[in-house]
Scaffold this active site. Structure first.
Site, short mmCIF file in Angstrom:
data_model
loop_
_atom_site.label_atom_id
_atom_site.label_comp_id
_atom_site.label_asym_id
_atom_site.label_seq_id
_atom_site.Cartn_x
_atom_site.Cartn_y
_atom_site.Cartn_z
N GLY A 239 -6.40 -3.47 7.32
CA GLY A 239 -7.51 -2.59 6.95
C GLY A 239 -8.77 -2.79 7.78
N ARG B 35 -13.43 -7.97 -1.49
CA ARG B 35 -13.00 -7.40 -0.19
C ARG B 35 -12.51 -5.96 -0.38
NH1 ARG B 35 -8.02 -5.16 1.92
NH2 ARG B 35 -8.10 -5.33 4.15
N THR C 192 -1.71 2.67 6.70
CA THR C 192 -1.38 1.40 6.07
C THR C 192 -1.47 0.32 7.14
OG1 THR C 192 0.31 0.13 4.89
CG2 THR C 192 1.12 1.80 6.41
N GLY C 193 -1.67 -0.93 6.70
CA GLY C 193 -1.73 -2.03 7.67
C GLY C 193 -3.06 -2.75 7.60
N GLY D 121 -10.72 -2.77 1.82
CA GLY D 121 -10.09 -2.40 3.09
C GLY D 121 -10.33 -0.93 3.42
N ASP D 122 -9.43 -0.36 4.19
CA ASP D 122 -9.60 1.02 4.68
C ASP D 122 -9.20 2.09 3.67
OD1 ASP D 122 -6.96 -0.16 5.15
OD2 ASP D 122 -6.44 1.84 5.86
N THR E 253 0.84 -1.22 0.00
CA THR E 253 0.00 0.00 0.00
C THR E 253 0.87 1.26 0.00
OG1 THR E 253 -1.79 -1.10 1.10
CG2 THR E 253 -1.77 1.27 1.36
N1 ASP Z 1 -4.58 -1.14 4.47
C1 ASP Z 1 -4.53 -1.93 3.27
C2 ASP Z 1 -5.78 -2.78 3.19
O1 ASP Z 1 -6.22 -3.28 4.21
C3 ASP Z 1 -3.36 -2.84 3.20
C4 ASP Z 1 -2.01 -2.24 3.55
O2 ASP Z 1 -1.91 -1.11 3.99
O3 ASP Z 1 -1.01 -2.94 3.40
O4 ASP Z 1 -6.27 -3.00 2.10
#
Ligand code: ASP
Length: 301
Positions: free
Chosen positions: A223, A198, A220-221, A200-201, A170
């Site tokens: 989600g 799916r 990031t991380g 995410g955030d 990301t």
């Molecule tokens: N936050 C992103 C998601 O959940 C993934 C990421 O940041 O690595 O899609």
């Protein structure tokens, strides 16, 4: 003037991506000298989307059907914002998100609707699959084979077929410009082994990406956890009363309490910067006026 970019968090070592982050930051910094914060974050994110080593645009993680569904959002501190989720076959989802912000009355378009909108804006079809996509999908199939949840086995068989026909972290940015306008942009290919559909955030205003009166934030991380905690909005609001680094630290501590592994970049209306993560390592670069060239996470190691 200040611009910060990130290229995601990594569980172990950060791969060789410092050059990409530096380039994105440099291009963003050049734009900041002439144009608005929103132009700088869009262009910086485009550089990162185009790099196959990063999980956004070209190089995005495939879902468990072997397809790439990308998501992105962009926001200005006057609360205008736009996002796309589960969009396919587009080179730069962040620019389509900007289209949603500037040319519609909505904040989020998903799936086929997002693709139709991109087509109407004249975005050419583009295949974001790379060698790395294939390797990632192979690994996901191996992991899914051990998964006890039978739903994953349904996808597994289809993913195997998709793999036969394939030929072959990301990203985000926050910036503040000469007139103290702030903007945030985030773009992703999602997470490993994600089910089709799916989201995410990252494309969600207030959750993975936010710009407002007090500051701009890109997350990031994990989600799902970031969504539940509404982290980007919280960190941005906390910057009314505390500096950017303290707001990020508070967000990371809250996420840790809920076992959500994540990272954030932020800047406040006062022009401070905050970078943090509560697990793994976050990759980043930043530039502020007066600096000859951007600094990366490698320079501070
Ligand atoms: N936050 C992103 C998601 O959940 C993934 C990421 O940041 O690595 O899609």
């Amino acid at each position: 003037m200040l611009i910060v970019v990130h290229g995601g968090i990594y569980v172990e070592e950060i791969p060789e991506i410092a050059d990409a982050l530096k380039k994105a930051c440099l291009i963003g910094s050049e734009i900041l000298q002439k144009k608005e914060a929103v132009d700088a974050v869009e262009e910086a994110v485009k550089v990162l989307e185009d790099d196959p080593r990063l999980d956004a645009g070209t190089g995005s993680y495939p879902n468990l059907l072997g397809e790439i569904e990308m998501s992105a959002s962009i926001m200005k501190d006057d609360l205008s914002g736009g996002g796309v989720a589960a969009i396919k076959n587009i080179k730069n989802p962040i620019s389509v998100a900007r289209g949603v912000m500037e040319q519609t009355k909505h904040v989020l378009l998903v799936g086929e609707g997002a693709n139709l909108f991109a087509k109407l804006l004249g975005f050419e079809p583009y295949n974001p699959v790379t060698e790395l996509t294939v390797t990632t999908l192979r690994k996901a199939i191996e992991i899914a084979a051990e998964e006890k949840n039978s739903i994953y086995h349904y996808y597994l068989e289809r993913a195997r077929l998709r793999l036969q026909s394939l030929e072959l972290g990301t990203v985000g940015s926050v910036a503040i410009d000469r007139t103290r306008r702030k903007a945030a942009a985030t773009s992703t290919g999602g997470i490993e082994m994600q089910l089709p559909g799916r989201v995410g955030d990252s494309p969600l205003i207030g959750l993975g990406n936010f710009a407002g009166e007090w500051g701009a934030v890109s997350m990031t991380g994990a989600g799902e956890g970031i969504i539940k905690l509404g982290l980007a909005r919280k960190i941005a609001d906390w910057m009314e009363a505390c500096d950017a680094q303290s707001a990020v630290d508070r967000g990371m501590a809250l996420a840790k309490k809920h076992k959500v592994v994540c990272g954030a970049i932020a800047l406040s209306y006062r022009g401070e910067m905050g970078i943090g993560n509560n697990g793994g390592k976050i990759s980043y670069a930043y530039w502020r006026d007066g600096m000859k060239e951007p600094c990366t996470y490698k320079d501070s190691q």
